[in-house]
Design an enzyme around this catalytic site. Structure first.
Site, PDB file in Angstrom:
ATOM      1  N   GLY A   1       0.745  -1.246   0.000  1.00 37.87           N
ATOM      2  CA  GLY A   1       0.000   0.000   0.000  1.00 37.87           C
ATOM      3  C   GLY A   1       0.776   1.298   0.000  1.00 37.87           C
ATOM      4  O   GLY A   1       0.185   2.343  -0.244  1.00 37.87           O
TER       5      GLY A   1
ATOM      6  N   GLU B   1       3.872  -6.418   2.017  1.00 37.92           N
ATOM      7  CA  GLU B   1       3.530  -6.861   0.652  1.00 37.92           C
ATOM      8  C   GLU B   1       3.529  -5.691  -0.329  1.00 37.92           C
ATOM      9  O   GLU B   1       2.533  -5.468  -1.027  1.00 37.92           O
ATOM     10  CB  GLU B   1       2.140  -7.521   0.663  1.00 37.92           C
ATOM     11  N   PRO B   2       4.598  -4.928  -0.427  1.00 36.45           N
ATOM     12  CA  PRO B   2       4.574  -3.771  -1.320  1.00 36.45           C
ATOM     13  C   PRO B   2       4.553  -4.190  -2.794  1.00 36.45           C
ATOM     14  O   PRO B   2       5.263  -5.108  -3.200  1.00 36.45           O
ATOM     15  CB  PRO B   2       5.890  -3.050  -1.002  1.00 36.45           C
ATOM     16  N   GLY B   3       3.718  -3.512  -3.550  1.00 34.54           N
ATOM     17  CA  GLY B   3       3.688  -3.752  -4.991  1.00 34.54           C
ATOM     18  C   GLY B   3       4.121  -2.491  -5.717  1.00 34.54           C
ATOM     19  O   GLY B   3       5.248  -2.336  -6.170  1.00 34.54           O
ATOM     20  N   ARG B   4       3.197  -1.517  -5.760  1.00 31.90           N
ATOM     21  CA  ARG B   4       3.412  -0.276  -6.496  1.00 31.90           C
ATOM     22  C   ARG B   4       4.751   0.399  -6.164  1.00 31.90           C
ATOM     23  O   ARG B   4       5.457   0.860  -7.052  1.00 31.90           O
ATOM     24  CB  ARG B   4       2.273   0.680  -6.157  1.00 31.90           C
TER      25      ARG B   4
ATOM     26  N   CYS C   1     -12.670   2.562 -29.296  1.00 28.57           N
ATOM     27  CA  CYS C   1     -13.977   3.173 -29.537  1.00 28.57           C
ATOM     28  C   CYS C   1     -14.751   3.354 -28.248  1.00 28.57           C
ATOM     29  O   CYS C   1     -15.774   2.708 -28.013  1.00 28.57           O
ATOM     30  CB  CYS C   1     -14.745   2.313 -30.530  1.00 28.57           C
ATOM     31  N   GLU C   2     -14.272   4.188 -27.385  1.00 28.60           N
ATOM     32  CA  GLU C   2     -14.932   4.545 -26.126  1.00 28.60           C
ATOM     33  C   GLU C   2     -14.489   5.955 -25.782  1.00 28.60           C
ATOM     34  O   GLU C   2     -13.293   6.254 -25.848  1.00 28.60           O
ATOM     35  CB  GLU C   2     -14.446   3.666 -24.970  1.00 28.60           C
TER      36      GLU C   2
ATOM     37  N   TYR D   1       0.763  -1.819 -12.233  1.00 25.31           N
ATOM     38  CA  TYR D   1      -0.623  -1.905 -12.685  1.00 25.31           C
ATOM     39  C   TYR D   1      -0.785  -1.336 -14.090  1.00 25.31           C
ATOM     40  O   TYR D   1      -1.808  -0.734 -14.423  1.00 25.31           O
ATOM     41  CB  TYR D   1      -1.567  -1.206 -11.681  1.00 25.31           C
TER      42      TYR D   1
ATOM     43  N   TYR E   1      -9.613   4.757 -12.933  1.00 23.69           N
ATOM     44  CA  TYR E   1      -9.540   5.510 -11.666  1.00 23.69           C
ATOM     45  C   TYR E   1      -9.373   7.012 -11.882  1.00 23.69           C
ATOM     46  O   TYR E   1      -9.030   7.718 -10.928  1.00 23.69           O
ATOM     47  CB  TYR E   1      -8.336   5.054 -10.835  1.00 23.69           C
TER      48      TYR E   1
HETATM   49  N1  LLP Z   1      -1.349  -7.153  -0.808  1.00 30.61           N
HETATM   50  C1  LLP Z   1      -2.646  -7.306  -1.134  1.00 30.61           C
HETATM   51  C2  LLP Z   1      -3.452  -8.291  -0.422  1.00 30.61           C
HETATM   52  C3  LLP Z   1      -3.209  -6.509  -2.148  1.00 30.61           C
HETATM   53  O1  LLP Z   1      -4.487  -6.657  -2.449  1.00 30.61           O
HETATM   54  C4  LLP Z   1      -2.392  -5.556  -2.826  1.00 30.61           C
HETATM   55  C5  LLP Z   1      -2.941  -4.731  -3.884  1.00 30.61           C
HETATM   56  C6  LLP Z   1      -1.033  -5.458  -2.458  1.00 30.61           C
HETATM   57  C7  LLP Z   1      -0.557  -6.259  -1.436  1.00 30.61           C
HETATM   58  C8  LLP Z   1      -0.100  -4.487  -3.109  1.00 30.61           C
HETATM   59  O2  LLP Z   1      -0.487  -3.181  -2.864  1.00 30.61           O
HETATM   60  P1  LLP Z   1       0.410  -1.948  -3.349  1.00 30.61           P
HETATM   61  O3  LLP Z   1       1.671  -1.954  -2.523  1.00 30.61           O
HETATM   62  O4  LLP Z   1       0.708  -2.128  -4.783  1.00 30.61           O
HETATM   63  O5  LLP Z   1      -0.419  -0.764  -3.084  1.00 30.61           O
HETATM   64  N2  LLP Z   1      -4.960  -1.546  -9.752  1.00 30.61           N
HETATM   65  C9  LLP Z   1      -4.884  -0.517  -8.727  1.00 30.61           C
HETATM   66  C10 LLP Z   1      -4.246  -1.024  -7.473  1.00 30.61           C
HETATM   67  C11 LLP Z   1      -4.940  -2.233  -6.895  1.00 30.61           C
HETATM   68  C12 LLP Z   1      -4.253  -2.779  -5.680  1.00 30.61           C
HETATM   69  C13 LLP Z   1      -4.816  -4.117  -5.331  1.00 30.61           C
HETATM   70  N3  LLP Z   1      -4.171  -4.759  -4.217  1.00 30.61           N
HETATM   71  C14 LLP Z   1      -4.149   0.691  -9.302  1.00 30.61           C
HETATM   72  O6  LLP Z   1      -3.763   0.648 -10.467  1.00 30.61           O
HETATM   73  O7  LLP Z   1      -3.983   1.684  -8.621  1.00 30.61           O
END
Ligand code: LLP
Length: 429
Positions: A251, A288-291, A357-358, A385, A331
């Site tokens: 997050g 659990e960092p993603g972004r 086409c949107e 993402y 978003y």
């Molecule tokens: N852990 C869980 C259980 C999650 O559901 C997520 C993201 C993460 C970790 C990673 O979160 P992050 O660090 O990336 O914030 N598609 C959207 C974001 C959806 C996030 C879904 N869950 C966007 O493009 O902003």
């Protein structure tokens, strides 16, 4: 009309910068990549990936924290392989993501399996691989997981994902820790769910998990959630259920425009301070960092096809579209936009749109640009993402992905062909 500002620095992107008036990824000129590989093209920087993970690792120091990369942000095998090599674990949400981790050489003992709808085959594959932990999101899931594990003569390690009912103050689509969200088990129902879990023969309770949302730019929601989680750990302890780790989810936000998200160090320092104050300084943590690991490690290159100076608006029609980068459409997300070879001259205000086409197919609105047909533009902060949310809408082949590494580059995903787009389909006899 205003005069075009020549290439200000790309603030969130230390590994993408202008040299001799051309935007480079590390030391590779991006116009050259676009010419050789075509557009739309996702470009990631290997150094940026390593630096982003390094910020977590340096912040952790010798504290007991496992970083499980939230791979839904970018699941290219090369990205996963790089993070695995650098010691990260993975947060997966499907059997497909598990297969990717294994194919990329990830260590299953550092994998946590999240998600609200795990199927039996996915559970089986993860137990077979011996993942670290299942983050279970409902009582039904507890029963299914126990049955599956028992059938294999095994016990699955579990955390319950609790929903702490805190407001992450982010976009409603990516806020997950509120009562009305489908995620997790309400914190007040958690003790009972833990009692059930502890009594099931196929399960071993090891942790408590939460994930409150994405693109968080403030630490306070994490701390609010943490306090509630610690209260729960206290309750469980009193009930004889010992917890080995706390998983705080992902997050942490990134800079798209002018956000100043907290650093991993700021987050961890405050979390450990609270844990120590409550007598849990020894607890292991999972993040659990993603972004924040990939978002600003990538850009999406696209080429201007046509300029249309309509009555109400100017449009720059480019070859990327909502199928390639869905975030603006879904978003109303803002992605920075820069010319790879900036021009000087009079700027006009453009909506940058794709060929789909949107009316919702736009990538950037109201941007001051000096552009001509054939110019290559870079959409910033596209490493997270972006490709993982791409589709074949309008039968458009998905983009290629390339990783720059110093002066070299590697195509880590071929551009799809039209044949790829139709693969598996047939006409009726
Ligand atoms: N852990 C869980 C259980 C999650 O559901 C997520 C993201 C993460 C970790 C990673 O979160 P992050 O660090 O990336 O914030 N598609 C959207 C974001 C959806 C996030 C879904 N869950 C966007 O493009 O902003």
């Amino acid at each position: 009309m205003s005069v075009c500002a020549i290439h200000a620095e790309m603030i969130g992107h230390p590994h993408f910068h202008y040299r001799d008036d051309v935007l480079h990824g590390e030391v590779v000129p991006l116009d050259k990549l676009a010419a050789e590989l075509g557009t739309p093209l996702y470009v990631y920087s290997r150094a940026a990936l390593g630096a982003a993970l390094g910020r977590y690792q340096q912040a952790i120091g010798d504290r007991p924290v496992l970083v499980c990369y939230g791979m839904k942000a970018n699941s290219n095998l090369a990205v996963l392989g790089e993070f695995a090599r650098l010691g990260a674990g993975f947060d997966i949400v499907s059997g497909g993501e598990l297969a990717r981790v294994l194919a990329a050489g990830g260590d299953p003992s550092k994998v946590v399996f999240s998600g609200v709808g795990k199927q039996a085959w996915e559970m089986r594959a993860a137990i077979e691989a011996d993942v670290k932990c299942f983050n279970v999101e409902s009582q039904d899931e507890l029963y299914r997981l126990s049955d599956v594990a028992q059938g294999m003569g095994r016990r699955a390690r579990v955390s319950l994902r609790v929903n702490p009912d805190v407001d992450a103050q982010t976009h409603p689509y990516i806020s997950t820790g509120l009562k009305e969200n489908k995620f997790g088990i309400a914190i007040e129902d958690a003790p009972e769910a833990y009692r059930v879990a502890a009594g099931l023969p196929g399960l071993e309770v090891v942790g408590v998990d939460c994930h409150i949302g994405s693109q968080l730019t403030d630490i306070s929601p994490y701390l609010d959630a943490l306090e509630k989680l610690i209260d729960l750990v206290d309750t469980l302890k009193a009930a004889g259920i010992a917890i080995e780790h706390l998983d705080l989810g992902g997050g942490l936000g990134i800079r798209y425009t002018d956000e100043v998200p907290p650093s991993p160090k700021a987050l961890l320092d405050q979390v450990f301070e609270r844990l120590a104050a409550r007598g849990y300084g020894h607890l292991h943590l999972v993040l659990e960092p993603g972004r924040s690991l990939v978002g600003n490690a990538g850009v999406l290159l696209t080429t201007v096809q046509f300029l249309k100076h309509a009555q109400a608006r100017n449009f720059a029609i480019v070859d990327a579209a909502m199928n390639d980068l869905l975030r603006p459409s879904l978003y109303t997300a803002w992605h920075g936009l820069r010319a790879v070879r900036p021009r000087s001259g009079e700027a006009r205000t453009y909506d940058v749109v794709g060929p789909i086409c949107e009316s919702g197919d736009w990538l950037a609105k109201g941007r001051e640009l000096c552009v001509q047909q054939g110019d290559v533009l870079a959409l910033e902060s596209a490493g997270a993402y972006g490709m993982t949310m791409a589709s074949n809408y309008n039968s458009r082949p998905r983009p290629a992905e390339v990783i720059v590494d110093g002066g070299k580059y590697y195509v880590v995903r071929q551009r799809e062909s039209i044949a790829d787009v139709m693969r598996g389909e047939s006409t009726l006899p």
